[in-house]
Design a protein around this motif. Structure first.
Motif, PDB file in Angstrom:
ATOM      1  N   TRP A  55      36.732  44.571  38.817  1.00 23.71           N
ATOM      2  CA  TRP A  55      38.013  43.941  38.496  1.00 23.71           C
ATOM      3  C   TRP A  55      37.901  42.435  38.662  1.00 23.71           C
ATOM      4  N   TRP A  56      38.896  41.735  38.110  1.00 19.22           N
ATOM      5  CA  TRP A  56      38.864  40.273  38.115  1.00 19.22           C
ATOM      6  C   TRP A  56      40.277  39.742  38.331  1.00 19.22           C
ATOM      7  N   ASN A  57      40.330  38.626  39.041  1.00 19.39           N
ATOM      8  CA  ASN A  57      41.616  38.034  39.417  1.00 19.39           C
ATOM      9  C   ASN A  57      42.168  37.125  38.330  1.00 19.39           C
ATOM     10  N   VAL A  58      43.483  36.910  38.401  1.00 17.96           N
ATOM     11  CA  VAL A  58      44.105  35.905  37.529  1.00 17.96           C
ATOM     12  C   VAL A  58      43.427  34.559  37.787  1.00 17.96           C
ATOM     13  N   LYS A  59      43.426  33.706  36.770  1.00 12.13           N
ATOM     14  CA  LYS A  59      42.624  32.493  36.864  1.00 12.13           C
ATOM     15  C   LYS A  59      43.351  31.312  37.515  1.00 12.13           C
ATOM     16  N   HIS A  60      44.631  31.169  37.261  1.00 11.85           N
ATOM     17  CA  HIS A  60      45.288  29.942  37.727  1.00 11.85           C
ATOM     18  C   HIS A  60      45.632  30.045  39.206  1.00 11.85           C
ATOM     19  N   PRO A  61      45.303  29.005  39.993  1.00 17.81           N
ATOM     20  CA  PRO A  61      45.570  29.060  41.429  1.00 17.81           C
ATOM     21  C   PRO A  61      47.040  29.287  41.777  1.00 17.81           C
ATOM     22  N   ALA A  62      47.962  28.716  41.001  1.00 13.07           N
ATOM     23  CA  ALA A  62      49.384  28.890  41.311  1.00 13.07           C
ATOM     24  C   ALA A  62      49.809  30.341  41.117  1.00 13.07           C
ATOM     25  N   ARG A  63      49.373  30.962  40.032  1.00 10.51           N
ATOM     26  CA  ARG A  63      49.707  32.371  39.794  1.00 10.51           C
ATOM     27  C   ARG A  63      49.046  33.264  40.832  1.00 10.51           C
TER      28      ARG A  63
END
Length: 407
Positions: free
Chosen positions: A311-319
């Motif tokens: 699995w992979w995380n959302v990219k933007h630090p704020a999100r």
């Protein structure tokens, strides 16, 4: 290898609680287990880079190192809940981005957070990437005291005009000085990264870079051919005709130049793009990737793998921090690797290692192709007779083509 690229694959939706199928947890701890931490911050953006990174100007007030660290701690707590009895980490790799922008205190807090959740095995390898311009003797002393055992420095080149094409901001001699400072601080293993094949790079430029690497006395070198990634500033310059696309024949010549110089100095390849002075100097974290281990990737855009689930995380630090603050997993998607998927990835990754790939990982058709590749001088025929597919020097230049033949 440990750095996370910007593009994420398509996949299935990930559960909001981050839970994994029971089968994925079977045997957890029997396989190598690592923790990857992605630091998404950079002072400037290099023209060739397509990694998941952000400058302060791009982020504005939406995210900061402080909010990212809070999110990281929350994700590590999530990992403990998902994994149950979490195994101690054999390796930790802090990549980016530019982890050294956190300073020694920030990197100490990162390692304390990982240690507090997972613990570390005796003799664990703990690596951080660092840019030469954001390091100092005090920085290296601080991370050594915190428990870091390995540092990887982005040198890329010793030629000023090559660094300019790559939009690197450090002076040509800074990487060598940083490597010496790291060793003097007691960091046991030091890597220097090189990029070869940059437009305008001459054989003499690469020779000077290799001389500088060897002068630094490091025990590990990673050397990669320049890849022009879509969406980067470098790709736009190539498209406009300002720079030529790297030539495959030139890249092959440069690789042979790198290999010859490093081997002559006592550093030997153990993966197509990596050389080490001995087995202890090899990057154990990356070996965990290449040999099918488990790892939890924490941070924006980080990828994880446990028991055949990736699995992979959302990219933007704020999100990323928003999801975790609301009690949800930051995962953007995931996939279950089938037996065929795992076999294909095993061929792709293990074939790149000096020890090679056991032939029992091949289908009958692929085994026939392996014998043909040996006849073509791409695989070592003696090793093949002994039951392993091992790339020859020529085979390393054509590794991707050999993989396609065996898959």
């Amino acid at each position: 290898m440990a750095t996370m690229a910007a593009a994420a694959p398509e996949g299935d939706p990930a559960p909001t609680d981050g839970s994994l199928p029971p089968g994925a947890l079977r045997g957890l701890g029997d396989r190598p287990f690592g923790v990857y931490v992605h630091v998404p911050f950079c002072a400037t953006r290099c023209g060739y880079c397509d990694f998941n990174t952000y400058t302060a100007g791009e982020l504005g007030s939406s995210a900061s190192p402080q909010s990212w660290l809070a999110g990281l701690r929350q994700e590590l707590d999530l990992a403990a809940r998902v994994l149950g009895t979490a195994p101690a980490a054999d390796t930790v790799f802090v990549g980016g981005g530019t982890p050294s922008l956190l300073g020694a205190d920030g990197l100490s807090q990162v390692l304390d957070a990982v240690r507090g959740v997972f613990g570390l095995t005796e003799g664990a390898e703990v690596t951080t990437e660092s840019n030469p311009e954001s390091t100092s003797p005090g920085f290296f002393a601080g991370i050594a005291d915190a428990g870091y055992t390995r540092v990887s420095l982005g040198m890329q080149s010793a030629a000023r005009h090559v660094l300019a094409v790559l939009d690197r901001t450090h002076t040509p001699g800074r990487a060598v000085a940083a490597a010496r400072e790291a060793k003097a601080a007691g960091i046991g293993h030091v890597n220097l990264d090189l990029i070869y094949g940059t437009p305008g790079e001459r054989p003499s430029d690469l020779a000077a870079s290799l001389d500088a690497v060897l002068e630094a006395g490091v025990d590990h070198v990673s050397a990669y051919s320049l890849i022009v990634e879509d969406g980067t500033a470098l790709a736009r310059r190539v498209r406009r005709g300002e720079l030529p696309m790297p030539d495959d024949d030139v890249l092959a010549d440069r690789y042979e130049q790198v290999d010859a110089a490093l081997v002559a100095a006592g550093l030997h390849w153990y993966e197509v793009s990596n050389w080490a002075s001995d087995e202890a100097a090899r990057c154990r974290h990356n070996l965990g990737y290449w040999l099918g281990g488990d790892w939890w990737g924490a941070g924006p855009g980080a990828h994880s793998h446990v028991g055949g689930i990736r699995w992979w995380n959302v990219k933007h630090p704020a999100r990323y921090t928003e999801l975790l603050a609301n009690g949800a997993s930051p995962a953007a998607g995931r996939e279950r690797l089938t037996e065929d998927d795992q076999r294909l990835e095993r061929v792709l990754l293990e074939l790149r290692l000096a020890e090679g790939l056991p032939i029992d990982a091949l289908t009958p058709t692929a085994l026939a192709e392996a014998k043909s590749a040996a006849n073509d001088g791409l695989l070592d025929p003696t090793a093949l007779t002994s039951g392993r597919c091992v790339l020859t020097a020529r085979g390393r230049l054509l590794a991707d083509a050999v993989v396609r033949r065996l898959t």
